[in-house]
Motif scaffolding. Sequence first.
Motif, mmCIF file in Angstrom:
data_model
loop_
_atom_site.group_PDB
_atom_site.id
_atom_site.type_symbol
_atom_site.label_atom_id
_atom_site.label_comp_id
_atom_site.label_asym_id
_atom_site.label_seq_id
_atom_site.Cartn_x
_atom_site.Cartn_y
_atom_site.Cartn_z
ATOM 1 N N ILE A 14 0.839 -1.201 0.000
ATOM 2 C CA ILE A 14 0.000 0.000 0.000
ATOM 3 C C ILE A 14 0.874 1.251 0.000
ATOM 4 C CG2 ILE A 14 -1.449 1.393 1.536
ATOM 5 C CD1 ILE A 14 -3.199 -0.438 0.217
ATOM 6 N N SER A 15 1.909 1.253 0.833
ATOM 7 C CA SER A 15 2.787 2.428 0.938
ATOM 8 C C SER A 15 3.446 2.746 -0.400
ATOM 9 C CB SER A 15 3.870 2.191 2.005
ATOM 10 O OG SER A 15 3.286 1.968 3.274
ATOM 11 N N LEU A 16 3.788 1.701 -1.154
ATOM 12 C CA LEU A 16 4.408 1.922 -2.464
ATOM 13 C C LEU A 16 3.388 2.326 -3.516
ATOM 14 C CD1 LEU A 16 6.772 -1.195 -2.520
ATOM 15 C CD2 LEU A 16 7.483 1.193 -2.325
ATOM 16 N N ASN A 17 2.116 1.956 -3.288
ATOM 17 C CA ASN A 17 1.085 2.186 -4.299
ATOM 18 C C ASN A 17 0.257 3.452 -4.096
ATOM 19 O OD1 ASN A 17 1.093 0.321 -6.415
ATOM 20 N ND2 ASN A 17 0.381 -1.295 -5.050
ATOM 21 N N VAL A 18 0.279 4.010 -2.881
ATOM 22 C CA VAL A 18 -0.528 5.201 -2.621
ATOM 23 C C VAL A 18 -0.088 6.317 -3.549
ATOM 24 C CG1 VAL A 18 -1.042 7.016 -0.948
ATOM 25 C CG2 VAL A 18 -1.035 4.636 -0.239
ATOM 26 N N SER A 19 -1.039 6.937 -4.247
ATOM 27 C CA SER A 19 -0.712 8.013 -5.183
ATOM 28 C C SER A 19 -0.078 9.165 -4.440
ATOM 29 C CB SER A 19 -1.985 8.496 -5.886
ATOM 30 O OG SER A 19 -2.579 7.447 -6.601
ATOM 31 N N GLY A 20 0.864 9.821 -5.091
ATOM 32 C CA GLY A 20 1.538 10.957 -4.473
ATOM 33 C C GLY A 20 0.561 12.078 -4.181
ATOM 34 N N PHE A 21 0.823 12.829 -3.125
ATOM 35 C CA PHE A 21 -0.057 13.915 -2.745
ATOM 36 C C PHE A 21 0.299 15.213 -3.462
ATOM 37 C CE2 PHE A 21 -0.631 10.940 0.680
ATOM 38 C CZ PHE A 21 -1.968 11.068 0.998
ATOM 39 N N GLY A 22 1.285 15.164 -4.353
ATOM 40 C CA GLY A 22 1.648 16.348 -5.107
ATOM 41 C C GLY A 22 2.381 17.383 -4.267
ATOM 42 N N THR A 39 -6.656 8.528 -4.465
ATOM 43 C CA THR A 39 -5.813 8.883 -3.324
ATOM 44 C C THR A 39 -6.524 8.579 -2.012
ATOM 45 O OG1 THR A 39 -4.724 10.628 -4.589
ATOM 46 C CG2 THR A 39 -4.558 10.762 -2.200
ATOM 47 N N VAL A 40 -7.837 8.895 -1.949
ATOM 48 C CA VAL A 40 -8.618 8.635 -0.740
ATOM 49 C C VAL A 40 -8.699 7.133 -0.465
ATOM 50 C CG1 VAL A 40 -10.917 8.759 0.287
ATOM 51 C CG2 VAL A 40 -9.970 10.754 -0.887
ATOM 52 N N VAL A 41 -8.957 6.339 -1.515
ATOM 53 C CA VAL A 41 -9.032 4.882 -1.359
ATOM 54 C C VAL A 41 -7.672 4.322 -0.936
ATOM 55 C CG1 VAL A 41 -9.419 2.690 -2.560
ATOM 56 C CG2 VAL A 41 -10.936 4.628 -2.977
ATOM 57 N N GLY A 42 -6.591 4.864 -1.529
ATOM 58 C CA GLY A 42 -5.252 4.433 -1.137
ATOM 59 C C GLY A 42 -4.955 4.750 0.311
ATOM 60 N N ALA A 43 -5.375 5.953 0.758
ATOM 61 C CA ALA A 43 -5.163 6.353 2.154
ATOM 62 C C ALA A 43 -5.978 5.470 3.095
ATOM 63 C CB ALA A 43 -5.534 7.817 2.339
ATOM 64 N N LEU A 44 -7.214 5.127 2.700
ATOM 65 C CA LEU A 44 -8.033 4.217 3.508
ATOM 66 C C LEU A 44 -7.372 2.844 3.614
ATOM 67 C CD1 LEU A 44 -11.674 5.012 2.305
ATOM 68 C CD2 LEU A 44 -10.745 5.348 4.608
ATOM 69 N N GLY A 45 -6.815 2.381 2.489
ATOM 70 C CA GLY A 45 -6.104 1.104 2.504
ATOM 71 C C GLY A 45 -4.942 1.120 3.475
ATOM 72 N N LYS A 46 -4.215 2.230 3.500
ATOM 73 C CA LYS A 46 -3.082 2.349 4.414
ATOM 74 C C LYS A 46 -3.550 2.383 5.871
ATOM 75 C CE LYS A 46 1.435 4.502 4.718
ATOM 76 N NZ LYS A 46 1.559 4.640 6.182
#
Length: 538
Positions: A358-366, A426-433
């Motif tokens: 998840i940490s590697l896949n979470v989209s960058g926050f810009g 990004t929100v789904v990635g953050a929830l996954g984390k």
Amino acid sequence: MKFENVLAEVDGFGKFQILIIFMIVIPRVTLPFNFLLNNFIAVIPSHHCNISSLEDRADLRNLSLEERLVVSIPVQEDGTPSSCQMYTEPQYHLLLNSSNITDLTTVSCQNGWVYDNTSFKSTLATEWDLVCDKRRVNRATATIFFIGVMLGSAVFGYLSDRFGRKRTLLLSYIVTTVFGFASAFSYNFSVFAVMRFFTGFGISAISIITIVLCIEWVDIKHRTAVGVLMSMDWSVFTALLPVVAYFVNDWRYLTATATAPLFLAMICWWWLPESARWLISNGKLNSAHYYLSKCAKVNHREQFMTDLKPEILSKVILVENENRKYSYLDLVKTPRMRRLTVLTGIVWFGVACTYYGISLNVSGFGVNIYLTQFIYGAIEIPAKAIIFFSLSKIGRRLSQAGTLVLTGLCIICKMFLPQEMGMIKTVVGALGKMFAEAAFTTVYLYTAEIYPTVIRQNGLGYSSFMARLGVSVSPLIMLLEEVWLPLPNIVFFLVAFAAGLSASFLPETQNIRLPETIEDVEQTGRRSISTSDEKSPP
């Protein structure tokens, strides 16, 4: 009378336990600081070939720095100078027509590199030129560290069950401090790599022993709260690390800073108690009585320990053979222990693998690396509140299985979201984390409650070994995107689902006495203990 009854009489969550938590949090500062240190010390800043040797040429002397770069270094697609190539000879015609670059001969950088030191004063890459052909060497530093953590978990798990929690923890402090500072003063990369390996080897014990020592001194009622509280320090210090790194932007000073809290930890170690459970299980009744008396005194419950003689403690935890020495083989010698070992190994592998996936896949926050790392730490804090409620209301087993399955669902859902829905991804990635962190929080507490006192550290050592194996495999799974882009996400989902399924076969430990011996695990139907039961011997 069971140990929980004794602990209830001396107060299983009083001032004594709070002091233990405080003294243990100090060394735990170094865990995220070292585990995530590579994010800052191994950064590769913008760079290009060093062309200072061309400054003495008469035909270049009157050119500005920008013009020298134009005639000396090819341009990349984004318009920046090439990081690894330079022209064999200055190309003056590019000053008039920069688009005419066909058939121009280039070579690798001949005189080193010039780095952008805007964000970082010094990193491993700038110190030893670990760029271009040596870029993979720079990336290997994290792998080397985690191999040390993996092996250290196995070794220190055994030592802790063999020689005690307290002495093994001091050894860990010393090893981590010596090699941590040696890393900061390494004179070449080979030495640094060896020092980081042994730093990881030593720090592994801080991760697994501190949580066990706390759990073994806390009563049943407060185990959940303490387990979640002990994991909260990871998120808080993860968010603190980028703040420290922002002000300490030299890799040597940052590495030393990440290790420095252990000096205070070694001072506090003198007041840290040994686990009374471990002492009784190993026949050290006088020492156990001493620490229980100290606990009673600090918690203002002296009268009970005055009437309790050391000999009586031998009946609190019944051990078949006090002289028996336990090892990792005891994890698989009996049927139920063997089943627990296989299941917890799968769960720890899955938790760690998906967490880092998840940490590697979470989209960058810009945003820049400091703010990104701060956000990564901050978003884990709500997970603690959620998992505290979950552990208290629905128990360990469903919480562990549920968080893993939800982690997998977030991974698979993110895969189906189109690229233009960047914010939702990004929100789904953050929830996954968040769910992955909740799974990690649960697994430490759950595993400490499942394994018996006599081999609890062996069990956690083995489990941590499996977790680091999962960490090591995670980057390799990411490489599967070269075969098929969605494949890594599918693999991470399957790993999370398999780990969640395995967790559903583990026994529930909420409101259950901690097992003291292997016989306790092999026996079925250990009775639950309520708060009132704790205070009255059966």
